[in-house]
Design a protein around this motif. Structure first.
Motif, PDB file in Angstrom:
ATOM      1  N   ASP A 218       0.828  -1.198   0.000  1.00  7.53           N
ATOM      2  CA  ASP A 218       0.000   0.000   0.000  1.00  7.53           C
ATOM      3  C   ASP A 218       0.864   1.250   0.000  1.00  7.53           C
ATOM      4  N   ALA A 219       1.940   1.252   0.797  1.00  6.83           N
ATOM      5  CA  ALA A 219       2.840   2.406   0.832  1.00  6.83           C
ATOM      6  C   ALA A 219       3.524   2.605  -0.515  1.00  6.83           C
ATOM      7  N   LYS A 220       3.922   1.505  -1.152  1.00  4.70           N
ATOM      8  CA  LYS A 220       4.532   1.615  -2.481  1.00  4.70           C
ATOM      9  C   LYS A 220       3.528   2.160  -3.489  1.00  4.70           C
ATOM     10  N   ASP A 221       2.297   1.660  -3.433  1.00  2.22           N
ATOM     11  CA  ASP A 221       1.274   2.148  -4.358  1.00  2.22           C
ATOM     12  C   ASP A 221       1.048   3.643  -4.167  1.00  2.22           C
ATOM     13  N   ARG A 222       1.032   4.093  -2.907  1.00  5.06           N
ATOM     14  CA  ARG A 222       0.816   5.514  -2.662  1.00  5.06           C
ATOM     15  C   ARG A 222       2.006   6.336  -3.129  1.00  5.06           C
ATOM     16  N   PHE A 223       3.202   5.836  -2.887  1.00  3.83           N
ATOM     17  CA  PHE A 223       4.421   6.534  -3.308  1.00  3.83           C
ATOM     18  C   PHE A 223       4.456   6.703  -4.826  1.00  3.83           C
TER      19      PHE A 223
END
Length: 232
Positions: A218-223
């Motif tokens: 999720d953090a990668k997708d947001r980044f």
């Protein structure tokens, strides 16, 4: 005092180097982009683009606090503040600014896209990878040609044009390149690596820990603004 909002990317590395070169007092304020800390309301007020680096200079113009975003603008600001690493001669000054813009408009975007598509994008990338490898190789060859004629990127003297390009060009392994046929770039990298301020900067950068290797999907997708975070 300057607050540097940072992690470890090449654009951040430029500012560490510049602050060390200028011997300015600064505090490092870590913003772990792999934990989505760039999206907090507090940091968004500092940089509405929600990117690092950014600086807040408590002793800005007219002695008032001043915020600067975008690494090229920060280098220019610090050069103007200190009178260092940017020539006063108009021709040499604009040579320096032009080559700063070459890095900002070409090296950063092309190298960044190559890293993204080679390390983070789903495979295969039969179009993107050859495209960005070609662009990155072309830029290495451009700097090789430039440095074959003079010791530094903008001319005879070390400047913010060198500081801007160095963190990107030194990191050949990350972009799958080699300096074997680029002896002038290699000599320039070696010269800058030997500078005391550069050594101090990378000593500090090397001590920074991030959540990159343990980041959630999720953090990668947001980044990367993908998946449910894609705007289009």
């Amino acid at each position: 005092m300057i607050d540097l909002y940072a992690l470890t990317s090449p654009n951040v590395q430029k500012i560490f180097i510049m602050l060390e070169e200028c011997e300015l007092a600064y505090n490092t304020r870590l913003v772990d982009v792999w934990k989505s800390e760039q999206f907090t309301p507090e940091f968004s007020r500092i940089n509405p683009l929600q990117k690092i680096p950014a600086i807040v200079d408590s002793d800005g113009p007219a002695g008032k606090p001043y915020t600067v975003i975008e690494s090229g603008a920060i280098l220019l600001y610090l050069a103007e503040k200190t009178g260092k690493f940017i020539p006063h001669d108009p021709v040499k000054r604009y040579d320096t600014i032009q080559w700063l813009m070459v890095q900002m408009a070409n090296v950063g975007p092309m190298f960044g896209q190559l890293v993204h598509f080679s390390k983070f994008a789903p495979k295969p990338q039969d179009y993107a990878l050859p495209r960005y490898r070609t662009q990155v190789a072309r830029l290495y060859d451009l700097y090789e040609q430039r440095l074959a004629a003079q010791p530094y990127v903008a001319g005879a003297d070390y400047s913010i044009a060198d500081i801007a390009a160095f963190p990107w060009l030194r990191n050949v392994d990350n972009v799958g390149m080699t300096l074997d046929r680029r002896p002038h770039v290699k000599a320039w990298v070696d010269t800058l690596n030997a500078r005391d301020a550069v050594k101090r900067a990378y000593g500090k950068i090397g001590a920074i820990k991030s959540a990159r290797d343990s980041a959630t999907e999720d953090a990668k997708d947001r980044f990367f603004a993908r998946g449910k975070y894609a705007w289009a």
